[in-house]
Every structure is written in structure tokens, then in C-alpha cells.
Write a protein that holds these residues in place. Structure first.
Motif, PDB file in Angstrom:
ATOM      1  N   SER A  90       0.832  -1.205   0.000  1.00  0.00           N
ATOM      2  CA  SER A  90       0.000   0.000   0.000  1.00  0.00           C
ATOM      3  C   SER A  90       0.862   1.249   0.000  1.00  0.00           C
ATOM      4  O   SER A  90       0.575   2.224  -0.711  1.00  0.00           O
ATOM      5  CB  SER A  90      -0.928  -0.003   1.221  1.00  0.00           C
ATOM      6  N   LEU A  91       1.918   1.237   0.786  1.00  0.00           N
ATOM      7  CA  LEU A  91       2.808   2.395   0.876  1.00  0.00           C
ATOM      8  C   LEU A  91       3.497   2.661  -0.452  1.00  0.00           C
ATOM      9  O   LEU A  91       3.662   3.818  -0.859  1.00  0.00           O
ATOM     10  CB  LEU A  91       3.845   2.171   1.975  1.00  0.00           C
ATOM     11  N   SER A  92       3.877   1.584  -1.159  1.00  0.00           N
ATOM     12  CA  SER A  92       4.563   1.757  -2.438  1.00  0.00           C
ATOM     13  C   SER A  92       3.649   2.376  -3.499  1.00  0.00           C
ATOM     14  O   SER A  92       4.126   3.001  -4.452  1.00  0.00           O
ATOM     15  CB  SER A  92       5.101   0.408  -2.938  1.00  0.00           C
ATOM     16  N   ILE A  93       2.327   2.196  -3.323  1.00  0.00           N
ATOM     17  CA  ILE A  93       1.369   2.784  -4.261  1.00  0.00           C
ATOM     18  C   ILE A  93       1.018   4.212  -3.863  1.00  0.00           C
ATOM     19  O   ILE A  93       0.972   5.123  -4.691  1.00  0.00           O
ATOM     20  CB  ILE A  93       0.096   1.920  -4.335  1.00  0.00           C
ATOM     21  N   LEU A  94       0.784   4.428  -2.567  1.00  0.00           N
ATOM     22  CA  LEU A  94       0.384   5.750  -2.093  1.00  0.00           C
ATOM     23  C   LEU A  94       1.548   6.733  -2.112  1.00  0.00           C
ATOM     24  O   LEU A  94       1.362   7.932  -2.326  1.00  0.00           O
ATOM     25  CB  LEU A  94      -0.193   5.640  -0.676  1.00  0.00           C
ATOM     26  N   MET A 106      -2.418  -4.967  -5.123  1.00  0.00           N
ATOM     27  CA  MET A 106      -3.120  -3.875  -4.440  1.00  0.00           C
ATOM     28  C   MET A 106      -3.419  -2.729  -5.397  1.00  0.00           C
ATOM     29  O   MET A 106      -3.569  -1.579  -4.978  1.00  0.00           O
ATOM     30  CB  MET A 106      -2.272  -3.371  -3.268  1.00  0.00           C
ATOM     31  N   ASP A 107      -3.576  -3.023  -6.669  1.00  0.00           N
ATOM     32  CA  ASP A 107      -3.801  -1.968  -7.663  1.00  0.00           C
ATOM     33  C   ASP A 107      -5.125  -1.244  -7.481  1.00  0.00           C
ATOM     34  O   ASP A 107      -5.323  -0.180  -8.065  1.00  0.00           O
ATOM     35  CB  ASP A 107      -3.729  -2.561  -9.081  1.00  0.00           C
ATOM     36  N   PHE A 108      -6.035  -1.813  -6.694  1.00  0.00           N
ATOM     37  CA  PHE A 108      -7.310  -1.116  -6.474  1.00  0.00           C
ATOM     38  C   PHE A 108      -7.092   0.207  -5.741  1.00  0.00           C
ATOM     39  O   PHE A 108      -7.955   1.095  -5.790  1.00  0.00           O
ATOM     40  CB  PHE A 108      -8.270  -2.013  -5.677  1.00  0.00           C
ATOM     41  N   LEU A 109      -5.951   0.368  -5.081  1.00  0.00           N
ATOM     42  CA  LEU A 109      -5.638   1.638  -4.439  1.00  0.00           C
ATOM     43  C   LEU A 109      -5.270   2.692  -5.486  1.00  0.00           C
ATOM     44  O   LEU A 109      -5.529   3.890  -5.295  1.00  0.00           O
ATOM     45  CB  LEU A 109      -4.477   1.466  -3.460  1.00  0.00           C
ATOM     46  N   ARG A 110      -4.666   2.243  -6.577  1.00  0.00           N
ATOM     47  CA  ARG A 110      -4.271   3.155  -7.651  1.00  0.00           C
ATOM     48  C   ARG A 110      -5.443   3.452  -8.581  1.00  0.00           C
ATOM     49  O   ARG A 110      -5.627   4.590  -9.027  1.00  0.00           O
ATOM     50  CB  ARG A 110      -3.108   2.537  -8.437  1.00  0.00           C
ATOM     51  N   ASP A 111      -6.239   2.416  -8.857  1.00  0.00           N
ATOM     52  CA  ASP A 111      -7.366   2.557  -9.774  1.00  0.00           C
ATOM     53  C   ASP A 111      -8.548   1.770  -9.216  1.00  0.00           C
ATOM     54  O   ASP A 111      -8.651   0.561  -9.414  1.00  0.00           O
ATOM     55  CB  ASP A 111      -6.990   2.024 -11.164  1.00  0.00           C
ATOM     56  N   PRO A 112      -9.465   2.433  -8.492  1.00  0.00           N
ATOM     57  CA  PRO A 112     -10.584   1.739  -7.853  1.00  0.00           C
ATOM     58  C   PRO A 112     -11.473   0.973  -8.825  1.00  0.00           C
ATOM     59  O   PRO A 112     -12.167   0.040  -8.427  1.00  0.00           O
ATOM     60  CB  PRO A 112     -11.366   2.880  -7.183  1.00  0.00           C
ATOM     61  N   THR A 113     -11.429   1.331 -10.125  1.00  0.00           N
ATOM     62  CA  THR A 113     -12.316   0.669 -11.088  1.00  0.00           C
ATOM     63  C   THR A 113     -11.928  -0.789 -11.326  1.00  0.00           C
ATOM     64  O   THR A 113     -12.762  -1.579 -11.778  1.00  0.00           O
ATOM     65  CB  THR A 113     -12.303   1.422 -12.433  1.00  0.00           C
ATOM     66  N   VAL A 114     -10.672  -1.156 -11.035  1.00  0.00           N
ATOM     67  CA  VAL A 114     -10.255  -2.545 -11.272  1.00  0.00           C
ATOM     68  C   VAL A 114     -10.766  -3.467 -10.170  1.00  0.00           C
ATOM     69  O   VAL A 114     -10.751  -4.689 -10.312  1.00  0.00           O
ATOM     70  CB  VAL A 114      -8.719  -2.665 -11.373  1.00  0.00           C
ATOM     71  N   GLY A 115     -11.222  -2.873  -9.052  1.00  0.00           N
ATOM     72  CA  GLY A 115     -11.727  -3.690  -7.952  1.00  0.00           C
ATOM     73  C   GLY A 115     -10.661  -4.606  -7.382  1.00  0.00           C
ATOM     74  O   GLY A 115      -9.470  -4.287  -7.387  1.00  0.00           O
ATOM     75  N   LEU A 116     -11.088  -5.776  -6.921  1.00  0.00           N
ATOM     76  CA  LEU A 116     -10.166  -6.733  -6.296  1.00  0.00           C
ATOM     77  C   LEU A 116      -9.762  -7.849  -7.248  1.00  0.00           C
ATOM     78  O   LEU A 116      -9.291  -8.896  -6.814  1.00  0.00           O
ATOM     79  CB  LEU A 116     -10.819  -7.329  -5.042  1.00  0.00           C
ATOM     80  N   GLN A 117      -9.928  -7.615  -8.544  1.00  0.00           N
ATOM     81  CA  GLN A 117      -9.623  -8.654  -9.530  1.00  0.00           C
ATOM     82  C   GLN A 117      -8.151  -9.074  -9.465  1.00  0.00           C
ATOM     83  O   GLN A 117      -7.843 -10.264  -9.491  1.00  0.00           O
ATOM     84  CB  GLN A 117      -9.957  -8.160 -10.936  1.00  0.00           C
TER      85      GLN A 117
END
Length: 274
Positions: A90-94, A106-117
Motif C-alpha cells: 500500500s505504501l509503495s502505491i500511495l 493492491m492496484d485497487f488503491l491506484r485505480d478503484p475501477t479494477v476492484g479486487l480482480q
């Protein structure tokens, strides 16, 4: 690994039920000791373990597992344990760094549209690859997914519905397709809330996960308050589907956590509900 809990669940590292979805929950208490138990249990059972550690660092889990007689470092080096350190990811994305090369789980933190896929794809690839047949690679037993804890996703902006969809797909892959097991922790804060029709929040998530699981362990404080010799109580509930419907059996135990384990004692009255 807690031998008394193994006796309650009628399980040993050499003999345990496959295809189970085990839900661990807590309220005004801390059920994390059960996550440490199941982690050491399944590693001793030589299962391939995918661990989504969303609340603590690898060193935290490693230090506690060491006291329980299991080395997470060795398990990871051998390929038996695949650990996703949610805090670091999470820290590496934020707060991105040029040298950071993390996973896409954890890409949903970067782009919420991808969800938890992509988090699900991380789980699927982790539990599906056992290295069997490759020279010099050990073969492992049935796969296990551990999540500590799934309610953290809600605080990261994921809806309860999306979290339930994630657990559903994980159960279909791990429990049904691969005959492995899942252990998930969900936390509920404060007093038990009445059903207000809301489809969000940890209470709704807990209810949804309860319908999916086959075994629940709910940890809570003592009704009488603090006690030095007893840290709380655990309600164990077995859920089995039969031809005439779902059969539920509940038992209540008190517990005390020690440095190298926990004691379970003074079972309450058990109940069987059809």
C-alpha cells in the motif's frame, strides 16, 4: 499451534478436513492469536500457504511464529509460503518510489475501477502453482489462503459487496476446485449492531461471510468484564449442509493466551440447531 484447539476441532497436521472455509471474527477482543495458530498449523501440515497480511509486517508474524516453533523465513525461501505484505504494498502505491517494484495485487488503491480482480489473480496464481514435478522443487499438500484481516479492505475504500465477491471467488478456487482451505479474519468494532438494512460496513461483511463459511470461531470478551486468568471466550460453530438442510452445532469455550500458545477450557453448554 494450540493442541487444545486442535482437539476441539478434531484436527491435526496429519489429518484435517479439506475444502473448509474457516471464518475467524472478534468483537471488543483480539482474535489474531487464532490466525497465528492456523498459520503454524498449516505450515506444519506441509500445505502451500498464501498469506495476505494486511495489518502487520512480515517480521511481526515471523517473530510470533518463531515462538510457536515455525520459521516463516524458511517456509518462504522453500516456496511453501507466499506472503503479501499489505502495508508495504500500500505504501509503495500511495507514496511511489522510482526503485519500487511491487506486485499489482493492491492496484485497487491506484485505480478503484479494477476492484479486487488483481488481488484475486494473485491468490489464484499463488495457490495453483505447487512446483510439483519440477526437479529440486518440493511438493506441498493442499493449498491454504489466510487473510488477516479482510475488514481492512473496507477502510481502504473497498465496498463490503466487493469484499464478499472476492471471498466467493477465492472459495470457489481454493475450497471447491483445489480442495484446499481458507481462513479469514474479520473484525467488528463496538457493540453488536442491529440490522439497519445497510449493505456496507463490517457487520454486513460478517453476516455475508458467515453464510459462505463452514466453520466460525468468534472471539469476544467475557460478559463479566476483565479477568486476569481468563482472557475471553470463543464460540465455535460448525455448519454442515445435509439433505434436510443446514445443520449447525455450537460450543462455547473460554481461553487464555500464553507466550507460546493458548489454553482452552471450561466449555459451556453445546447446542445443536437444525
Amino acid at each position: 499451534m494450540f493442541t487444545e484447539l486442535n482437539s476441539i476441532l478434531n484436527a491435526t497436521p496429519d489429518s484435517f478436513t479439506q475444502g473448509e472455509f474457516i471464518l475467524v471474527s472478534d468483537r471488543q477482543s483480539d482474535a489474531s492469536f487464532l490466525i497465528h495458530h492456523f498459520l503454524s498449523f498449516y505450515l506444519r501440515a506441509r500445505c502451500k500457504v498464501c498469506f495476505l497480511g494486511l495489518v502487520q509486517s512480515f517480521s511481526h508474524y515471523s517473530a510470533i511464529s518463531q515462538r510457536l516453533g515455525v520459521s516463516l523465513t524458511q517456509a518462504r525461501e522453500k516456496g511453501q509460503l507466499i506472503f503479501l505484505e499489505g502495508l508495504k504494498e500500500s505504501l509503495s502505491i500511495l507514496i511511489p518510489q522510482e526503485t519500487t517494484t511491487g506486485s499489482q495485487a493492491m492496484d485497487f488503491l491506484r485505480d478503484p475501477t479494477v476492484g479486487l480482480q488483481r488481488l484475486y489473480e494473485f491468490v489464484r496464481s499463488s495457490v495453483s502453482s505447487d512446483g510439483g514435478g519440477e526437479e529440486g522443487v518440493e511438493e506441498w499438500g493442499p493449498p491454504v489462503l489466510l487473510v488477516d484481516d479482510i475488514s481492512v479492505l473496507l477502510s481502504l475504500g473497498v465496498s463490503a459487496g466487493a469484499a464478499l465477491d472476492f471471498s466467493h471467488y477465492c472459495r470457489a478456487t481454493v475450497c471447491s476446485q483445489l480442495q484446499g482451505n481458507i481462513v479469514m479474519l474479520v473484525r467488528c468494532h463496538g457493540e453488536e449492531a442491529e440490522d439497519d438494512g445497510s449493505d456496507e460496513g463490517s457487520e454486513w461483511l460478517l453476516k455475508g461471510l458467515t453464510h459462505q463459511c463452514s466453520l466460525t470461531l468468534h472471539v469476544q470478551g467475557l460478559p463479566t468484564g476483565y479477568c486476569r486468568d481468563i482472557h475471553g471466550q470463543v464460540e465455535v460453530c460448525w455448519r454442515r449442509r445435509r439433505g434436510d438442510g443446514q445443520h449447525t452445532q455450537k460450543k462455547l469455550f473460554q481461553y487464555k493466551v500464553h507466550d507460546k500458545g493458548a489454553s482452552f477450557f471450561a466449555p459451556g453448554t453445546s447446542s445443536a440447531v437444525l
